[in-house]
Scaffold this active site. Sequence first.
Site, mmCIF file in Angstrom:
data_model
loop_
_atom_site.group_PDB
_atom_site.id
_atom_site.type_symbol
_atom_site.label_atom_id
_atom_site.label_comp_id
_atom_site.label_asym_id
_atom_site.label_seq_id
_atom_site.Cartn_x
_atom_site.Cartn_y
_atom_site.Cartn_z
ATOM 1 N N SER A 1 -4.268 79.922 29.386
ATOM 2 C CA SER A 1 -3.477 81.140 29.596
ATOM 3 C C SER A 1 -4.136 82.148 30.536
ATOM 4 C CB SER A 1 -3.125 81.788 28.247
ATOM 5 O OG SER A 1 -2.296 80.921 27.498
ATOM 6 N N GLU B 1 -11.598 74.722 27.347
ATOM 7 C CA GLU B 1 -10.197 75.085 27.151
ATOM 8 C C GLU B 1 -9.885 75.056 25.664
ATOM 9 O OE1 GLU B 1 -7.661 74.406 30.894
ATOM 10 O OE2 GLU B 1 -7.472 72.649 29.649
ATOM 11 N N GLU C 1 -3.865 68.019 26.232
ATOM 12 C CA GLU C 1 -2.546 67.375 26.091
ATOM 13 C C GLU C 1 -2.695 65.857 26.067
ATOM 14 O OE1 GLU C 1 -0.651 69.503 29.305
ATOM 15 O OE2 GLU C 1 -0.683 71.332 28.098
ATOM 16 N N GLY D 1 -1.313 77.075 27.254
ATOM 17 C CA GLY D 1 0.143 77.187 27.221
ATOM 18 C C GLY D 1 0.666 78.160 26.182
ATOM 19 N N HIS E 1 -7.993 66.264 29.069
ATOM 20 C CA HIS E 1 -7.184 67.471 28.823
ATOM 21 C C HIS E 1 -6.638 67.420 27.400
ATOM 22 C CE1 HIS E 1 -3.943 70.402 29.105
ATOM 23 N NE2 HIS E 1 -4.578 70.904 30.143
ATOM 24 N N LYS F 1 0.400 69.886 35.821
ATOM 25 C CA LYS F 1 0.966 69.068 34.727
ATOM 26 C C LYS F 1 2.171 68.278 35.273
ATOM 27 C CE LYS F 1 -0.580 72.612 31.573
ATOM 28 N NZ LYS F 1 -0.704 73.019 30.201
ATOM 29 N N ASN G 1 -3.646 73.138 37.578
ATOM 30 C CA ASN G 1 -3.164 71.909 36.932
ATOM 31 C C ASN G 1 -1.650 72.022 36.815
ATOM 32 O OD1 ASN G 1 -2.530 69.763 35.293
ATOM 33 N ND2 ASN G 1 -3.436 70.648 33.430
HETATM 34 C C1 PEP Z 1 -4.097 73.822 31.399
HETATM 35 O O1 PEP Z 1 -3.133 73.120 31.518
HETATM 36 O O2 PEP Z 1 -5.218 73.346 31.559
HETATM 37 C C2 PEP Z 1 -3.906 75.233 31.085
HETATM 38 C C3 PEP Z 1 -4.970 75.983 30.927
HETATM 39 O O3 PEP Z 1 -2.612 75.692 30.973
HETATM 40 P P1 PEP Z 1 -2.150 77.239 30.917
HETATM 41 O O4 PEP Z 1 -2.914 77.965 31.993
HETATM 42 O O5 PEP Z 1 -0.698 77.196 31.175
HETATM 43 O O6 PEP Z 1 -2.504 77.749 29.559
#
Ligand code: PEP
Length: 253
Positions: free
Chosen positions: A210, A164, A97, A170, A95, A13, A11
């Site tokens: 992460s 998630e 975000e 993040g 997501h 973003k 992803n």
């Molecule tokens: C994500 O954006 O779905 C995500 C898991 O980000 P990160 O791997 O940077 O934590």
Amino acid sequence: MTPRKPLIAGNWKMHGRRADLAEIAATMRLAGAAREGIEVAFCPPAAYVAAAAALGLAPVGGQDCSGQQGDGARTGEISAAMLADCGAAYVIVGHSERRAQHGEGDELVCAKAKAAFAAGLSPIICVGESWREREAGRAADVTAAQIAASVPESAPANLVLAYEPVWAVGSDRTPTAAEIADMHRLAREALAARIGVSAAAGARILYGGSVSARNAAEIFSITGVDGALVGRASLKAADFAAIILAHPAASAH
Ligand code: PEP
């Protein structure tokens, strides 16, 4: 039951420019034969979905779509049908975000997932608890409730669920392996209650939050984890390929 093929999806973003699409080719080159046993997908910003898909190197997904299925007066929105028309196979919906920054709730996420199915895409539906909810011992209840309300009833098995935990996205913090295992078991049970045992058994449940080259091997070894949704570490080919190569299915080829 046919075994579920692992899926590792990046992803991006709101990162990258056209030139960064070269990372897709570089990732696939570095992943080498591992690509046989693992599906690797890229979700670049919407502006680059068509160009990424045109490379023909890996499945591509959008990061969001409208909950409305037909065209309409929705300035700034992109429909699932448009993503499909651009060559996408997947679309991320719900997501954390989008839920936090755009106030998206389960009902809208469910409408987006339905629109994805109607357009022939596989939605990657994101669910997961906040830190406050985990600390309050509510991680399982919150995640199960999100699954019950965000996943369309009678969704087919090409559904992808991404567990998630919001606090892990993040942040460089991850749940323990035991916590991930518990949440994936719970997620599949909640999915079975929503879409039926057989469809739930075929659906892939990814871990996201992460994931990096440092922790990928341990995360992929957890029962019930069918792959990962990767944010930051999917932007650069060397980082993303290291995650792909850490999957046990990579060494089988
Ligand atoms: C994500 O954006 O779905 C995500 C898991 O980000 P990160 O791997 O940077 O934590």
